[in-house]
Motif scaffolding. Structure first.
Motif, mmCIF file in Angstrom:
data_model
loop_
_atom_site.group_PDB
_atom_site.id
_atom_site.type_symbol
_atom_site.label_atom_id
_atom_site.label_comp_id
_atom_site.label_asym_id
_atom_site.label_seq_id
_atom_site.Cartn_x
_atom_site.Cartn_y
_atom_site.Cartn_z
ATOM 1 N N ILE A 1 0.986 -1.217 0.001
ATOM 2 C CA ILE A 1 0.124 -0.052 -0.033
ATOM 3 C C ILE A 1 0.933 1.200 0.031
ATOM 4 O O ILE A 1 1.848 1.345 0.735
ATOM 5 N N PRO B 1 -4.299 6.247 2.348
ATOM 6 C CA PRO B 1 -5.733 5.759 1.852
ATOM 7 C C PRO B 1 -6.987 6.676 2.045
ATOM 8 O O PRO B 1 -6.683 7.501 2.835
ATOM 9 N N GLU C 1 -16.740 0.255 -3.211
ATOM 10 C CA GLU C 1 -15.537 -0.610 -2.619
ATOM 11 C C GLU C 1 -16.006 -2.108 -2.640
ATOM 12 O O GLU C 1 -14.921 -3.195 -3.278
ATOM 13 N N LEU D 1 -1.789 -1.205 -4.118
ATOM 14 C CA LEU D 1 -2.694 -0.076 -3.902
ATOM 15 C C LEU D 1 -2.151 1.188 -3.841
ATOM 16 O O LEU D 1 -1.326 1.290 -2.747
ATOM 17 N N ASN D 2 -2.133 2.025 -4.782
ATOM 18 C CA ASN D 2 -1.410 3.209 -4.803
ATOM 19 C C ASN D 2 -2.153 4.183 -4.759
ATOM 20 O O ASN D 2 -3.082 4.656 -5.725
ATOM 21 N N TYR D 3 -2.257 5.197 -3.400
ATOM 22 C CA TYR D 3 -3.191 6.016 -3.481
ATOM 23 C C TYR D 3 -2.650 7.494 -3.673
ATOM 24 O O TYR D 3 -1.508 7.793 -3.408
ATOM 25 N N ARG D 4 -3.387 8.084 -4.656
ATOM 26 C CA ARG D 4 -2.681 9.366 -5.088
ATOM 27 C C ARG D 4 -3.668 10.361 -5.351
ATOM 28 O O ARG D 4 -4.813 10.418 -5.851
ATOM 29 N N THR E 1 -7.339 9.402 -6.030
ATOM 30 C CA THR E 1 -7.259 8.352 -7.018
ATOM 31 C C THR E 1 -6.772 7.400 -6.452
ATOM 32 O O THR E 1 -5.694 7.499 -5.591
ATOM 33 N N VAL E 2 -7.153 6.183 -6.648
ATOM 34 C CA VAL E 2 -6.655 4.761 -6.255
ATOM 35 C C VAL E 2 -6.208 4.007 -7.484
ATOM 36 O O VAL E 2 -6.914 4.008 -8.443
ATOM 37 N N ILE F 1 -4.960 0.446 -8.484
ATOM 38 C CA ILE F 1 -4.715 -0.964 -8.096
ATOM 39 C C ILE F 1 -3.950 -1.750 -9.424
ATOM 40 O O ILE F 1 -4.813 -1.784 -10.285
ATOM 41 N N ASN G 1 -8.029 1.825 -12.432
ATOM 42 C CA ASN G 1 -7.761 3.294 -11.898
ATOM 43 C C ASN G 1 -9.101 3.728 -11.445
ATOM 44 O O ASN G 1 -10.016 3.738 -12.395
#
Length: 261
Positions: free
Chosen positions: A156, A160, A168, A195-198, A201-202, A204, A255
């Motif tokens: 991760i 988050p 979800e 899981l990359n939270y930006r 936006t996430v 995956i 995305n």
């Protein structure tokens, strides 16, 4: 006298023209208003239909998750916990009073109890309902490791973000479908989830090291798994990208940007 009549006629003509113009403007306004209301009602109807489709999809997705959970519980009871209890029974029967053998049996039973506690999280629908996406994914991947299906990992990145629980649920089901295909068909030994939270936006990314497949051929055949994944991604406004080649594994990128439905 004739001059007065001409003036009266001119005035009347102007009045008639003005009334005609006003009537035309009124007609235009009425037509425009009618078109506007028709368009508005059409948009409202489309929004209502979209909302109903979304709710139906949520219901179907929740049912599928429950069915998948029940299958998982059945497999784990038989293939994992059942084997542990059988082993503990054999160890107890063959102990011959040996303290070492009894200790091994106690350890096996203890492991079985630990597995049952982990399994109870899957049985409790409220526990799953209140889990965040990372927590639900971690629970799913832990099960794969317990069952020795493959070696999973979960990474991760970023902070988050809060995502609507219904969204979800659909994201989890999309990933769960990918996991199921990996275990059933890919012959993979590793499954990596990131899981990359930006910001809002996430991203995956899920990757296995299995045999891979020809995506274009599978897509042309309208495979149910691929179709479900793409349909659900479209429903929540997410973008999906598959990357797979024969003997080089498969990667799924999802995305999603938070938005108001």
């Amino acid at each position: 006298m004739f001059l007065i009549q001409d003036q009266d006629s001119g005035t009347l003509f102007i009045v008639l023209v003005a009334i005609t113009i006003l009537l035309l403007l009124l007609v235009v306004v009425v037509v425009l208003f009618s078109v506007f209301m028709k368009r508005k009602n059409s948009l409202l109807l489309e929004q209502e239909e979209a909302k109903q489709r979304f709710e139906r999809e949520i219901t179907e997705t929740q049912i599928e998750i429950r069915e998948e959970t029940l299958r998982n519980i059945s497999w784990e009871l038989h293939d994992n916990i059942g084997q542990l209890l059988t082993l503990a029974k054999i160890q107890t029967q063959n102990s011959g009073g040996s303290q070492q053998d009894l200790d091994e049996a106690v350890a096996t039973i203890g492991k079985g109890l630990t597995e049952i506690r982990a399994l109870s999280k899957l049985i409790n629908p409220e526990a799953l309902k209140n889990m965040s996406l990372p927590e639900a994914l971690n629970l799913e991947l832990e099960r794969f490791e317990r069952m020795a299906y493959l070696k999973p990992s979960l990474k991760i990145s970023g902070s988050p973000i809060e995502i609507d629980k219904k969204i979800e649920t659909i994201i989890f089901r999309i990933l769960q479908e990918f996991f199921t295909n990996t275990i059933k068909h890919s012959k993979a030994t590793h499954l990596d989830v990131h899981l990359n939270y930006r910001g809002d936006t996430v991203l995956i990314t899920v990757k296995d090291n299995g045999v891979g497949f020809d995506y274009e051929k599978a897509r042309a055949k309208n495979g149910i798994g691929l179709t479900n994944i793409e349909t659900r991604a479209k429903l929540i406004g997410a973008t999906i990208k598959y990357m797979s080649q024969v003997n080089e594994g498969t990667t799924l990128s999802l995305n999603y940007k938070t938005q108001s439905l």
